[in-house]
Design a protein around this motif. Structure first.
Motif: not given
Length: 706
Positions: A423-429, A435-449
């Protein structure tokens, strides 16, 4: 460690070359500091040579100026004498003799009928002159010196013979007069005036001074921009961001705050006997922000910082890395208060005594630098050594370990921290993000990144959005995540190879269905639970050049850090699922080398379980620890090999049994995958539910339903 800064996520180190305030004085100060840094790391021979050249430049310049002024003065005297130039010519009727003594003494003691001065300009400010004095029917030739010429010119104004002076330019002489004058020149060849001799000296001295100046400036420019470029202190004012700009990782930030407190209040700490040098070790996975955090610390303490990769210390010859360390130490001592940051230093932590002598030399030099036996000036230098050293796989040199009073272990971000970082990187652009992006799936698949990976994903999403003319949304981010985590895939490799595409489809569904059956059992048939827990995200027939795979399964990493025996066995079954499915459909002779990577990973997993964890044995012993490291690689005893083979056959049999029941489903899914090219997890589960529902309906009609 998160390496996020407000504004720009990158450190603008190159801005040191362009002062922000545009101050010429600041530019001069920085240039002088870099020049001093370069000078302090040079050998004595180079220092003496530079000093000698620096002194020789003004010396030759001053010498050239003195000679030029002297020549100008003499030329002016001749020009002042030439002002009384008459029309008298060179009298070649009288005999000519070389005069004895001085010209002035002759003029005072002998009767003089006429004085003829023959002159010729040698340079722009120097003249050659021959004086012929006619006396008692003869002409006496003189070649006056510079001093005598000056006195002659001074007295010519009031002397009795002043009215008898005449000046004749050499180029106006007749051929007969020139022949006579050439004979006089031969006689005067060893008695030229000093001004004439100084003419060429002044020119050579001036050219030498200019050449030395240009040569020294060119040499220093080459050194500062070339060889010295890797050893350059960064001023804290050029670092963007601060510790407060880091997202998450509060535990690591507290460690850094302790370093800051101890440095700022070192006098108070010394009263309690804490006076060790400031040696700090940063360790952790790549991309967790070790370099960024060091730069922020430098800004917090207002200290210049030098970044240098320890990889560059591996020069390949004895004393190379140690010599570079010596130069770094010399630069740091000159600045007194600073930070030296050595990155990628895992090789320096390895045990000494290897076969490469130059590695041991570098390590010994670093140990000497960090040993704590320092002067008060040296004690204000902070050494930060960062590495990706894994203590579980490599053994650290104990002497090196004792040198660090503080160790900061970086880790990968957890789920909440990944969400905050994205969300911080997205806030820069923000203006280009839906608006109102659901990032739950992206957060899950980036486990260990790492945070660096998350930044790359957001940047790639921005690139994709620009090319498509869209805003950054959830779909764009998922495409970017696949591009970053899987690689650039293509369909051309298997597009016209129907046989290969079918084998790949059967192979990939083998992996998927083994995992699916396990998750369905744990979820008790709850399809939403299966969708949430399964690691698979997408199944594709696109080739992946990154690992030479003709197809791939895009999956997320599990959140469990500890693996049970059951987890390891399940991972083995999933890996064996591809080859097992090939054998079911094409026979044992039809299995392909596409399972090479799967078999390699199975071998490592079983060796870890049997040889290192003692599983399937009566005793829990780590036989892998007894491997002869000097011979390279791990030894494998017969018992371990036998157990590994037995467990592999058992698990392979179980996998084949599971997939055998699902063979009709595999056939159906393979056809769908070959038609679409790739399928998401939700699409795959939908096809499975539809197929099973259709089978149940058919079985009910024919009376086979349970």
């Amino acid at each position: 460690m998160s390496d996020i800064s407000v504004g720009s996520p990158k450190l603008e180190f190159d801005k040191e070359e362009q002062p922000s305030d545009g101050s010429l004085w600041l530019s001069i100060k920085k240039g002088a500091a870099r020049l001093q840094d370069w000078f302090v790391i040079q050998s004595i021979a180079v220092k003496l040579l530079v000093i000698a050249i620096a002194l020789l430049i003004p010396a030759t310049g001053i010498y050239s100026m003195v000679l030029a002024k002297r020549q100008a003065a003499v030329a002016e005297q001749v020009r002042s004498m030439a002002g009384a130039e008459g029309i008298a010519a060179f009298n070649d009727k009288l005999p000519v003799e070389f005069g004895t003594g001085s010209l002035l003494a002759f003029l005072q003691n002998k009767p003089v009928e006429r004085i003829t001065v023959i002159y010729k300009p040698l340079m722009w400010n120097v003249s050659e002159r021959v004086v012929l004095v006619e006396s008692v029917g003869k002409q006496y030739a003189y070649y006056p010196s510079d001093i005598e010429t000056k006195i002659f010119a001074d007295k010519a104004v009031q002397a009795p013979w002043s009215g008898k002076l005449s000046f004749v330019p050499r180029q106006d002489l007749t051929p007969a007069n020139l022949q006579l004058l050439e004979k006089l020149d031969q006689g005067f060849s060893g008695a030229r005036p000093q001004s004439e001799k100084d003419a060429w000296k002044a020119g050579v001295s001036g050219v030498l001074s200019a050449a030395l100046t240009l040569g020294l400036l060119g040499f220093l420019a080459f050194q500062l921009k070339g060889q010295f470029k890797s050893l350059k202190f960064i001023e804290p004012a050029t670092v963007n961001g601060s510790l407060e700009d880091l997202v998450g990782m509060d535990d690591i930030k507290s460690e850094v705050a302790q370093i800051k407190d101890q440095y700022m209040r070192r006098a108070e700490y010394a009263e309690y006997g804490i006076n060790k040098p400031f040696n700090v070790m940063f360790s952790g996975p790549a991309g967790t922000g070790k370099t960024k955090l060091a730069s922020y610390l430098a800004k917090e303490l207002n200290l210049p910082i030098l970044f240098h990769s320890a990889v560059n210390l591996e020069t390949g010859y004895v004393g190379g890395g140690a010599g570079t360390l010596s130069r770094i130490v010399a630069m740091a001592k000159r600045r007194k208060r600073c930070i030296v940051f050595l990155d990628e230093a895992q090789d320096l932590f390895m045990k000494r005594g290897g076969h490469r002598k130059f590695d041991d030399d570098t390590q010994n030099m670093l140990l000497a630098v960090l040993d704590g036996v320092r002067t008060k000036t040296d004690a204000e230098i902070i050494w930060i050594v960062a590495s990706n050293f894994n203590s579980e796989q490599m053994q650290m040199d104990e002497a090196m370990l004792r040198r660090f009073q503080m160790k900061v272990d970086f880790r990968l971000p957890n789920r909440e921290e990944r969400d905050s970082i994205i969300r911080h990187y997205l806030s820069q652009r923000a203006e280009k993000v839906l608006p109102d992006l659901d990032l739950r799936h992206l957060v899950e698949i980036t486990e260990g990144r790492s945070p660096a990976d998350l930044e790359t994903i957001v940047n790639q999403a921005g690139i994709t959005a620009v090319q498509a003319g869209l805003m950054i949304g959830a779909d764009t981010l998922m495409q970017a995540a696949e591009r970053v985590m899987v690689g650039n895939v293509n369909t051309n490799t298997t597009k016209e190879r129907e046989r290969d595409r079918r084998i790949i489809a059967i192979h990939e569904w083998g992996h998927f269905l083994v995992d699916f059956e396990n998750e369905r059992r744990k979820a008790n048939g709850n399809w939403e639970g299966i969708l949430a827990e399964m690691k698979t995200i997408k199944i594709s027939l696109k080739a992946n050049p990154r690992n030479n795979a003709l197809g791939f399964v895009f999956h997320k990493q599990g959140s469990n850090l500890l693996k049970t025996k059951s987890d390891i066995e399940h991972d083995v079954r999933v890996l064996l699922g591809g080859m097992a499915n090939e054998e079911l459909f094409f026979g044992e002779e039809g299995t392909t080398n596409g399972a090479h990577n799967d078999i390699t990973r199975v071998t490592k997993l079983l060796h870890h379980a049997v040889g290192e964890m003692g599983m399937y044995r009566k005793t829990r012993l780590n036989f892998g620890a007894l491997a002869n490291e000097a011979q390279g690689g791990k030894s494998l005893d017969e018992e371990t090999r036998s157990i590994m083979e037995a467990q592999s056959e058992r698990l392979y049999g179980e996998t084949k049994a599971t997939l055998s029941r699902l063979k009709p489903l595999t056939e159906h899914l393979a056809g769908k995958l070959m038609d679409k090219g790739e399928m998401s997890l939700r699409e795959a589960l939908g096809e499975i539910r539809s197929f099973e529902a259709a089978c149940y309906t058919f079985n009910s009609k024919v009376g086979l339903a349970a």
